[in-house]
Design a protein around this motif. Structure first.
Motif, short mmCIF file in Angstrom:
data_model
loop_
_atom_site.label_atom_id
_atom_site.label_comp_id
_atom_site.label_asym_id
_atom_site.label_seq_id
_atom_site.Cartn_x
_atom_site.Cartn_y
_atom_site.Cartn_z
N TRP A 1 0.89 -1.48 0.08
CA TRP A 1 0.43 0.14 -0.13
C TRP A 1 1.18 0.83 0.20
CZ3 TRP A 1 -4.98 -1.11 -1.47
CH2 TRP A 1 -5.15 -2.33 -1.68
N ASP A 2 2.07 1.00 0.36
CA ASP A 2 3.00 2.40 0.38
C ASP A 2 3.14 2.37 -0.64
OD1 ASP A 2 2.74 2.22 3.48
OD2 ASP A 2 4.49 1.31 3.34
N GLU B 1 3.76 4.27 -4.30
CA GLU B 1 3.12 4.74 -5.73
C GLU B 1 3.24 3.88 -6.98
OE1 GLU B 1 5.51 8.19 -5.62
OE2 GLU B 1 4.46 8.97 -4.02
N TRP B 2 1.26 4.39 -7.45
CA TRP B 2 1.46 4.20 -8.77
C TRP B 2 1.48 5.48 -9.35
CZ3 TRP B 2 -3.42 5.10 -5.48
CH2 TRP B 2 -3.26 3.70 -3.94
N ASP C 1 -0.12 13.97 -4.65
CA ASP C 1 -1.06 13.13 -4.93
C ASP C 1 -1.96 12.73 -5.54
OD1 ASP C 1 -0.52 13.99 -2.11
OD2 ASP C 1 -2.31 15.21 -1.85
N ARG D 1 -1.25 7.62 -4.29
CA ARG D 1 -0.57 6.83 -3.04
C ARG D 1 -2.21 6.70 -2.47
NH1 ARG D 1 0.39 12.04 -0.36
NH2 ARG D 1 1.39 10.72 1.48
N THR D 2 -1.58 6.37 -1.19
CA THR D 2 -2.86 5.16 -0.77
C THR D 2 -3.73 6.70 -0.20
OG1 THR D 2 -1.86 3.06 0.12
CG2 THR D 2 -4.16 3.75 1.13
N VAL E 1 -6.74 8.63 -1.97
CA VAL E 1 -7.28 8.57 -2.56
C VAL E 1 -8.90 8.93 -1.80
CG1 VAL E 1 -8.65 5.76 -1.98
CG2 VAL E 1 -6.70 6.02 -2.74
N ALA F 1 -7.12 2.20 -6.77
CA ALA F 1 -7.57 3.03 -7.02
C ALA F 1 -8.98 3.45 -7.25
CB ALA F 1 -6.63 3.76 -6.43
#
Length: 304
Positions: free
Chosen positions: A7-8, A10-11, A42, A59-60, A63, A99
């Motif tokens: 989850w950390d 970055e997409w 973000d 990033r989470t 969301v 996400a």
């Protein structure tokens, strides 16, 4: 990639992936051109044709903001007197991208960089009416949509003063001796440690990179609502100092109504604080146009 936890991570979304993700969920958009507009901490932002803008969280943490915007922004329509990006397309998480993402109506305009003081003054009433209405939105309704409440301790002047001192030391070689003198003297002059808390729904990040103007230099769009939050109205009222020349502030506060001296003190502080952050980033990025605009915002904020 971030730490060890998935989850950390970055997409990163490139134009090709954005086109695929959007086309799959919104086939009616699949023939339109996709162009990356930019990215922040973000979100990565894409222009679709020239009618829509899509934001993909990177990033989470981001969301929650996208979900909150999707719920709250449509409810603001009856309140907002300046165009803003209305959510139209609600993208769902999938196997390919973990996400939700959001598509908005594109708001045209230019960033207010290098405007004359006369041009800026033309927006005094427009901005004041806009903020008066936004700040009238029912706080409870906003909190129900998942908006955060004073998560930045806006009313804590003492700790912001310490941070500003640190910012100043980081950018001092990019300022003239006069500029750093004016800023240093201002920081030292701040005697109050905090102001009374007041709760209003805030845009939360109102500065020249989140404002658009038309060909006459009049504010014609307010973008990037990811910092929507509940807190002290001075946060948004900072534009009276950073954006407007001193002679236009009277009509601004008259139109807005009901800003006391504490509010004005905090508004001016935030009008220095936000452009200082922008200046530090611009210096890091080597972006001279943004650095120059941030500096002029700070000096304007400190002019009477």
């Amino acid at each position: 990639m971030g730490g060890t936890n998935v989850w950390d991570a970055e997409w990163e979304v490139n134009e090709e992936q954005a086109r695929t993700l959007i086309g799959r969920q919104f086939p009616q958009l699949s023939s339109k051109q996709v162009k990356r507009l930019g990215w922040g901490w973000d979100n990565t932002v894409f222009l679709i044709g020239d009618e829509y803008v899509f934001r993909f969280p990177r990033r989470t943490f981001a969301v929650g903001a996208i979900r909150m915007e999707g719920k709250l922004l449509p409810k603001l329509e009856a309140y907002l007197t300046i165009p803003y990006p209305k959510p139209l397309f609600y993208g769902e998480a999938s196997d390919e991208y973990p996400a939700p993402f959001l598509g908005y109506a594109h708001v045209p305009g230019d960033f207010p960089i290098g405007l004359t003081e006369e041009r800026r003054a033309l927006s005094a009433e427009t901005l004041a009416k806009f903020l008066r209405r936004l700040h009238e939105f029912p706080v409870q309704a906003a909190l129900k949509c998942g908006v955060q409440q004073d998560h930045r301790n806006l009313t804590d002047i003492a700790s912001r003063k310490v941070k500003l001192m640190g910012f100043l030391s980081k950018v001092v070689e990019h300022l003239s001796p006069e500029e750093s003198g004016v800023i240093g003297a201002y920081i030292s002059s701040l005697q109050k440690d905090r102001v009374e808390a007041v709760n209003a729904l805030l845009h939360g990040d109102l500065h020249f990179k989140n404002m658009l103007v038309n060909e006459n230099g009049i504010v014609s769009g307010i973008i990037d609502w990811g910092d929507l939050s509940v807190g002290h109205p001075a946060c948004d009222l900072s534009v009276a100092y950073s954006f407007l020349p001193p002679y236009a502030r009277g009509v601004f506060f008259e139109t807005y109504g009901g800003a006391d001296e504490e509010t004005k003190l905090l508004a001016r502080l935030i009008a220095v604080y936000i452009p200082m952050l922008i200046l530090m980033q611009a210096v890091d990025d080597g972006n001279e146009a943004i650095a120059a605009e941030a500096k002029s915002n700070i000096i304007r904020a400190l002019s009477d």
